[in-house]
Enzyme design. Structure first.
Site, PDB file in Angstrom:
ATOM      1  N   HIS A   1      -0.859 131.928 -75.371  1.00 11.01           N
ATOM      2  CA  HIS A   1      -2.070 132.719 -75.148  1.00 11.01           C
ATOM      3  C   HIS A   1      -3.309 132.002 -75.681  1.00 11.01           C
ATOM      4  O   HIS A   1      -4.331 131.915 -75.008  1.00 11.01           O
ATOM      5  CB  HIS A   1      -1.966 134.063 -75.877  1.00 11.01           C
ATOM      6  CG  HIS A   1      -1.016 135.006 -75.231  1.00 11.01           C
ATOM      7  ND1 HIS A   1      -0.544 136.122 -75.852  1.00 11.01           N
ATOM      8  CD2 HIS A   1      -0.454 135.006 -74.018  1.00 11.01           C
ATOM      9  CE1 HIS A   1       0.272 136.766 -75.059  1.00 11.01           C
ATOM     10  NE2 HIS A   1       0.345 136.093 -73.927  1.00 11.01           N
TER      11      HIS A   1
ATOM     12  N   ARG B   1      -3.214 130.250 -48.974  1.00 11.10           N
ATOM     13  CA  ARG B   1      -1.802 129.889 -48.857  1.00 11.10           C
ATOM     14  C   ARG B   1      -0.977 131.168 -48.896  1.00 11.10           C
ATOM     15  O   ARG B   1      -1.125 131.967 -49.817  1.00 11.10           O
ATOM     16  CB  ARG B   1      -1.371 128.980 -50.001  1.00 11.10           C
ATOM     17  CG  ARG B   1       0.124 128.692 -49.886  1.00 11.10           C
ATOM     18  CD  ARG B   1       0.591 127.768 -50.942  1.00 11.10           C
ATOM     19  NE  ARG B   1       0.710 128.431 -52.233  1.00 11.10           N
ATOM     20  CZ  ARG B   1       1.069 127.792 -53.335  1.00 11.10           C
ATOM     21  NH1 ARG B   1       1.320 126.500 -53.309  1.00 11.10           N
ATOM     22  NH2 ARG B   1       1.176 128.434 -54.480  1.00 11.10           N
TER      23      ARG B   1
ATOM     24  N   GLU C   1       4.957 119.353 -48.772  1.00 14.21           N
ATOM     25  CA  GLU C   1       5.426 119.257 -50.160  1.00 14.21           C
ATOM     26  C   GLU C   1       6.929 119.069 -50.247  1.00 14.21           C
ATOM     27  O   GLU C   1       7.511 119.174 -51.315  1.00 14.21           O
ATOM     28  CB  GLU C   1       4.972 120.468 -50.972  1.00 14.21           C
ATOM     29  CG  GLU C   1       5.285 121.809 -50.366  1.00 14.21           C
ATOM     30  CD  GLU C   1       4.738 122.974 -51.185  1.00 14.21           C
ATOM     31  OE1 GLU C   1       4.382 122.808 -52.360  1.00 14.21           O
ATOM     32  OE2 GLU C   1       4.661 124.078 -50.622  1.00 14.21           O
TER      33      GLU C   1
ATOM     34  N   ASP D   1       5.113 119.570 -55.846  1.00 20.78           N
ATOM     35  CA  ASP D   1       6.484 119.722 -55.359  1.00 20.78           C
ATOM     36  C   ASP D   1       6.985 118.462 -54.673  1.00 20.78           C
ATOM     37  O   ASP D   1       8.147 118.097 -54.819  1.00 20.78           O
ATOM     38  CB  ASP D   1       6.574 120.912 -54.399  1.00 20.78           C
ATOM     39  CG  ASP D   1       6.684 122.224 -55.166  1.00 20.78           C
ATOM     40  OD1 ASP D   1       7.493 122.278 -56.102  1.00 20.78           O
ATOM     41  OD2 ASP D   1       5.954 123.171 -54.840  1.00 20.78           O
TER      42      ASP D   1
ATOM     43  N   ARG E   1       9.981 119.723 -62.016  1.00 23.12           N
ATOM     44  CA  ARG E   1       8.590 119.591 -62.480  1.00 23.12           C
ATOM     45  C   ARG E   1       8.323 120.334 -63.782  1.00 23.12           C
ATOM     46  O   ARG E   1       7.287 120.119 -64.411  1.00 23.12           O
ATOM     47  CB  ARG E   1       7.593 120.030 -61.391  1.00 23.12           C
ATOM     48  CG  ARG E   1       7.686 121.491 -61.028  1.00 23.12           C
ATOM     49  CD  ARG E   1       6.899 121.804 -59.766  1.00 23.12           C
ATOM     50  NE  ARG E   1       5.619 122.432 -60.018  1.00 23.12           N
ATOM     51  CZ  ARG E   1       4.874 123.019 -59.081  1.00 23.12           C
ATOM     52  NH1 ARG E   1       5.264 122.998 -57.814  1.00 23.12           N
ATOM     53  NH2 ARG E   1       3.742 123.568 -59.371  1.00 23.12           N
TER      54      ARG E   1
ATOM     55  N   CYS F   1      -3.720 119.053 -52.304  1.00 22.52           N
ATOM     56  CA  CYS F   1      -4.054 120.103 -53.264  1.00 22.52           C
ATOM     57  C   CYS F   1      -3.158 120.064 -54.488  1.00 22.52           C
ATOM     58  O   CYS F   1      -3.282 120.909 -55.377  1.00 22.52           O
ATOM     59  CB  CYS F   1      -4.013 121.476 -52.603  1.00 22.52           C
ATOM     60  SG  CYS F   1      -2.421 121.854 -51.873  1.00 22.52           S
TER      61      CYS F   1
HETATM   62  C1  PEP Z   1       2.069 121.618 -54.954  1.00 25.25           C
HETATM   63  O1  PEP Z   1       3.286 121.800 -54.877  1.00 25.25           O
HETATM   64  O2  PEP Z   1       1.545 120.481 -55.064  1.00 25.25           O
HETATM   65  C2  PEP Z   1       1.137 122.749 -54.936  1.00 25.25           C
HETATM   66  C3  PEP Z   1      -0.166 122.570 -54.909  1.00 25.25           C
HETATM   67  O3  PEP Z   1       1.673 124.003 -54.968  1.00 25.25           O
HETATM   68  P1  PEP Z   1       2.211 124.735 -56.294  1.00 25.25           P
HETATM   69  O4  PEP Z   1       1.785 123.908 -57.462  1.00 25.25           O
HETATM   70  O5  PEP Z   1       1.626 126.104 -56.245  1.00 25.25           O
HETATM   71  O6  PEP Z   1       3.703 124.708 -56.052  1.00 25.25           O
HETATM   72 MG    MG Z   2       4.081 123.683 -54.226  1.00 26.29          MG
END
Ligand code: PEP
Ligand code: MG
Length: 581
Positions: free
Chosen positions: A199, A342, A443, A467, A477, A514
């Site tokens: 937090h 998304r 991804e 991803d 990850r 992204c």
């Molecule tokens: C990604 O996988 O790069 C992405 C932007 O989506 P998220 O981090 O929400 O899985």
């Molecule tokens: Mg993703």
């Protein structure tokens, strides 16, 4: 324990960098608050009054929590306010009924009953050992302390005594503590416990205050009044540093502040290379409240609106109207820029109760029923969201993006459902943008490899490297044991990225990114050189990425890419980074 009369000697402590920046100031040490009370037995007549007194304390605590929530909502937005909602839920927990029972049955005062029940709950949670339950225990203790303060008749926090700009040092800071502070008086935070996602860390980042957490015993090592430097970039705290160190830090602080001021000047300038290549520099958001920061930092659109928050921290599904109100607000605020919504990517690390059985027990959630797979399995969930996006599309510039696509079949099924929803809206004379773009996140490695086919049926691509890297390198990850293998510059990843950009552009479609890789300045040159059309990054990263784009010629960027791809048998971050520059 530090002797409060003795000056603390010069010390450097290493913790976890939780919120960037450098804070310099006098320490204000928040002493660990003991739930101290005096036990007294009650007579039968006193019991009723005692229960009333306890209920009054609960009512006052609820008022406090609601005020804190108001403040969080204003300062940090809805997703953070959800942290406080947990405290409201705790106040409704049967646990507090148990306290009343204890007062009545054991005829003890409310303070004693409160501590006894909290101790019992604490022991149960400790046995579970899971970090999630540890966090829940902290939340319960935080609420318990507030109730105790009201029972004892001194509800004011020590923190409200803060009168001058200071570095706040504590064992831990409950959200209620952090938010009862006047943030203009806080130069920095340093705490004994906490991790990068605690937090304190999240709130400090939201308030843009430097913070270091996980310092183990700092609250015992510092005295109020000591001079302290919080280095939130490196995760260091310096207590009573030598004059020369202090001078150095003051200089670094000045340079960093000047850099922030400098970067602010770029706000209204285009994301364009010196030789004229214009790219779109957009921002990622996870809730509507972040739009302000995106615009404030000069983002030219939202390249990824993660809509999962709509499904989190609740017991029922969001209605179509909730989706609609949300998307409409963002679309309007972002005009004249566009917003890519998304569709929900629930599953993996984002689990919510959807009334879908078995989701929480999947052995490999990252390879399970998440994103578009879940939407195609439960089309009604998907349709509600699509209808809302389409209806909101007349209020601004919206696009739709499907997550976790692995092949053509999924894309076709998703587009078919989208066409059905459009037909339905049309038949009910409901307005929507008939030309709304529908693209995909690339991804998964399979999507990257067949991106030439996908490009024919997708209006755009946005590369989700978070991803893509995890799946291409088989590196979870969120698993710190294999974090060193999570390498965006692995040749296996770079080739996939290049393949996607080329396939998309060949089909006349724009290609963005992204994933976090787009917001890391170390990779801007190579991504430009590979021809990326759009960068979508966290709001705070926009200015720095813009500056790099404005300083990098396409000629240099392309040369860097050639250097990397022309090497045979060279992989790994070090050698490739050397070739980027
Ligand atoms: C990604 O996988 O790069 C992405 C932007 O989506 P998220 O981090 O929400 O899985
Ligand atoms: Mg993703």
């Amino acid at each position: 324990m530090a002797d409060p009369r003795a000056p603390t000697k010069s010390t450097v402590l290493r913790g976890i960098a939780a919120s960037p920046g450098i804070g310099i100031g006098k320490a204000f040490v928040l002493k660990e608050e003991a739930l101290s009370y005096i036990f007294h037995a009650l007579s039968r007549e006193e019991v009723k009054r005692e229960i009333q007194r306890f209920r009054q304390a609960i009512i006052k605590t609820r008022t406090d929590v609601l005020q804190t929530r108001e403040r969080v909502l204003k300062v940090l937005g809805k997703s953070h306010a959800a942290l406080i909602d947990v405290h409201l839920l705790i106040l409704d927990d049967p646990l507090f009924k148990d306290i009343e029972k204890k007062i009545a049955q054991e005829m003890m005062n409310a303070e004693a009953a409160l501590v006894a029940v909290l101790d019992e709950v604490g022991r149960k949670f400790d046995k579970l050992g899971d970090p999630y339950f540890r966090q829940r225990k902290d939340d319960i203790v935080d609420v318990g302390k507030r109730v105790m303060r009201h029972l004892l008749g001194h509800p004011d926090l020590q923190l409200s005594q803060l009168a001058e700009r200071s570095i706040v040092i504590a064992r831990d800071l409950a959200p209620s503590d952090t938010l009862s502070l006047r943030d203009d008086l806080v130069e920095g935070f340093a705490t004994d416990i906490g991790g990068r996602t605690s937090h304190t860390a999240i709130l400090a980042q939201g308030l843009e205050i430097p913070a270091v957490v996980g310092l183990k015993e700092i609250s015992q090592q510092v005295n109020t009044g000591d001079l302290v430097i919080v280095d939130g970039n490196e995760g260091l705290v310096l207590i009573n540093p030598p004059m020369a160190t202090l001078e150095n830090y003051r200089k670094v602080q000045e340079i960093q502040l000047a850099e922030v001021r400098d970067l602010e000047k770029l706000r209204d300038l285009p994301a364009q290379t010196p030789d004229g290549r214009r790219v779109v520099l957009a921002s990622n958001i996870e809730s509507p409240e972040e739009v302000k920061a995106a615009l404030g930092h000069g983002a030219e659109g939202i390249g990824l609106y993660r809509t999962e928050f709509l499904y989190l921290n609740r017991k029922s599904l969001p209605t179509e109207e909730e989706h609609y109100e949300n998307y409409r607000a963002v679309a309007r605020q972002m005009l004249p820029y566009s917003v890519i919504i998304r569709t929900m990517d629930i599953g993996g690390d984002k689990l919510v109760p959807l009334g879908v059985t078995g989701l929480n027990t999947e052995p490999n959630p990252f390879l399970g029923l998440r994103g578009i797979r879940l939407c195609l399995r439960y089309p009604d969930l998907f349709k509600a969201q699509l209808r809302a996006v389409l209806r909101a599309s007349v209020e601004g510039k919206l696009s739709i993006m499907y997550p976790m696509v692995t092949g053509l079949d999924e894309l076709r099924q998703a587009n078919k459902i989208l066409a059905e929803v459009k037909e339905d809206l049309k038949s009910h004379n409901m307005a929507f943008d008939p030309h709304i773009a529908a693209g995909i996140m690339v991804e998964t490695p399979s999507a990257a490899v067949i991106s030439d086919w996908l490009a024919r049926e997708s209006d755009f691509f946005s590369i989700g490297t978070n991803d893509l890297i995890q799946y291409a390198l088989a590196v979870d990850r969120v698993n710190e044991n294999v974090a060193h293998l999570y390498n965006p510059l692995h040749m296996g990843v770079l080739r996939l990225i290049r393949m996607v950009i080329e396939a998309g552009q060949k089909a006349g479609k724009w290609v963005g990114m992204c994933g976090e890789m787009a917001g890391n300045p170390a990779f801007t040159r190579i991504l430009l050189g590979m021809g990326l059309d759009e960068f979508s990054v966290p709001a705070a990263a926009v200015p720095r990425i813009k500056r790099l784009i404005r300083e990098t010629s396409m000629e240099d960027a392309k040369k860097a890419v050639e250097r990397i791809f022309s090497q045979d048998g060279v992989d790994g971050e070090g050698p490739i980074l050397a070739r980027i520059s």
